[in-house]
Design an enzyme around this catalytic site. Structure first.
Site, PDB file in Angstrom:
ATOM      1  N   SER A 146      33.559  72.700 -21.309  1.00 14.89           N
ATOM      2  CA  SER A 146      33.695  71.240 -21.165  1.00 14.89           C
ATOM      3  C   SER A 146      32.936  70.800 -19.935  1.00 14.89           C
ATOM      4  O   SER A 146      32.855  71.547 -18.940  1.00 14.89           O
ATOM      5  CB  SER A 146      35.164  70.851 -21.016  1.00 14.89           C
ATOM      6  OG  SER A 146      35.296  69.482 -20.652  1.00 14.89           O
ATOM      7  N   TYR A 159      43.200  71.776 -17.631  1.00 13.20           N
ATOM      8  CA  TYR A 159      42.117  71.892 -18.605  1.00 13.20           C
ATOM      9  C   TYR A 159      40.797  72.175 -17.901  1.00 13.20           C
ATOM     10  O   TYR A 159      40.064  73.109 -18.262  1.00 13.20           O
ATOM     11  CB  TYR A 159      42.023  70.590 -19.395  1.00 13.20           C
ATOM     12  CG  TYR A 159      40.959  70.574 -20.466  1.00 13.20           C
ATOM     13  CD1 TYR A 159      41.150  71.228 -21.677  1.00 13.20           C
ATOM     14  CD2 TYR A 159      39.760  69.885 -20.268  1.00 13.20           C
ATOM     15  CE1 TYR A 159      40.175  71.204 -22.661  1.00 13.20           C
ATOM     16  CE2 TYR A 159      38.783  69.848 -21.249  1.00 13.20           C
ATOM     17  CZ  TYR A 159      38.993  70.512 -22.449  1.00 13.20           C
ATOM     18  OH  TYR A 159      38.027  70.491 -23.422  1.00 13.20           O
TER      19      TYR A 159
END
Length: 265
Positions: A146, A159
Site C-alpha cells: 500500500s 495497516y
C-alpha cells in the site's frame, strides 16, 4: 514462424498462486494472469468466493480455501499444489485486512490480527514458494502492499506499519534469492475501488470518492493528481507486468500505483 502465426500469451504455461483472490484486487489479479495465459490456484479464507471465481474461469483456475496466518496450512497447500498441479512459477500476496482507528483506540487484538495477515501471511506464503523456486532457479513473487506504507495516514497505523513491514520483508527476501534467479517485488496501490476502500467512506459514494480525489488538508492527505480512483484492474496489470519476463531484470522494487497521490514522498 510466419508473420501471421499466433503469438502465445506472455504467461502461457505458467502456474501462479494468488492469495486473497475472492474479490477486489485479488480477483482482478487472477483474471489478469488468466488473460495472459497462466493457470492460477486462487486462495482465500472466503471459500465460496474463490469457488465462484473458478466457476467463472473454468479450466484455468483451481480454488482452495486458505488462511495465510496458518503457517502449517500454507506449507501444506504449497506442497500439495506442487505435487498435484505443478511447480509454481508465480506467487502473488494479496490477502489483507484493515482496521481504521486512532492509536489510542486500537486494540491489541486488532494490531496483532493486522500483522498476522498483512505481514505474517506474506512471510508464510513467500517462504514456502521461494524455497522451491530457488531450487529450480526461477520464479517471481509479487506482494501487494500500500502507498500507506510510505506516507503516514491518520487512523491507519496498524495497516500502514504492517504493509511497510511487508515491503521490507519482500526486499530482504528478494536480496537473498536473487542469486537463484528468483525475483521479489511489491506493488503499492493508493485508493482503489474495493470493498475495503468503501468501508472507509461515509455518506454517499459519489461524495466520498470526490473527497478522496480532492484530498483533505485537515487530515494532511493529498488528493490524487490523475483525478481518478484506481480500478482493481489497474493494480492487477502492474502485478502481471512484474510477474512476467518483461520485468526479468527488476527485483526488490516497490511500484506505486496511486495516481501520484503520495507525490512519491
Amino acid at each position: 514462424m510466419s508473420a501471421d502465426a499466433p503469438v502465445a500469451p506472455e504467461l502461457a504455461g505458467r502456474l501462479a498462486l494468488v492469495t486473497g483472490a475472492a474479490r477486489g484486487i485479488g480477483e482482478a489479479v487472477v483474471r489478469a494472469l488468466v488473460e495472459r495465459g497462466a493457470r492460477v490456484v486462487a486462495t482465500d479464507v472466503a471459500a465460496d468466493g474463490v469457488a465462484k471465481l473458478a466457476a467463472d474461469l473454468p479450466g484455468a483456475v483451481v480454488h482452495r480455501a486458505l488462511d495465510v496466518t496458518d503457517a502449517a496450512a500454507v506449507e501444506a497447500l504449497v506442497a500439495d499444489v506442487e505435487e498435484g498441479t505443478g511447480p509454481l512459477d508465480i506467487a502473488v500476496n494479496v490477502a489483507g485486512v484493515l482496521w481504521s482507528a486512532p492509536v489510542a483506540e486500537l486494540t491489541d487484538e486488532q494490531w496483532a490480527a493486522t500483522f498476522a495477515v498483512n505481514t505474517g501471511g506474506v512471510m508464510h506464503v513467500s517462504r514456502a514458494v521461494t524455497r522451491r523456486m530457488a531450487a529450480r532457479r526461477r520464479g517471481a513473487v509479487v506482494t501487494v502492499a500500500s502507498n500507506a506504507a510510505g506516507v503516514p495516514r491518520a487512523g491507519m497505523s496498524a495497516y500502514a506499519a504492517s504493509k511497510a513491514a511487508a515491503v521490507m520483508f519482500t526486499r530482504c527476501l528478494g536480496l537473498e534469492v536473487a542469486p537463484s534467479g528468483v525475483r521479489c517485488n511489491t506493488v503499492s496501490p493508493g485508493s482503489t475501488l474495493t470493498d475495503m476502500q468503501r468501508g472507509l467512506w461515509t455518506g454517499a459514494e459519489e461524495d466520498a470518492a470526490r473527497r478522496v480525489i480532492e484530498g483533505d488538508l485537515a487530515s494532511h492527505r493529498t488528493g490524487i493528481p490523475l483525478g481518478r480512483i484506481a480500478d482493481p484492474a489497474d493494480i492487477a496489470d502492474a502485478v502481471a507486468f512484474l510477474a512476467s519476463d518483461r520485468a526479468r531484470h527488476i527485483t526488490m522494487h516497490d511500484l506505486y500505483v496511486d495516481g501520484g497521490a503520495t507525490l512519491r514522498a
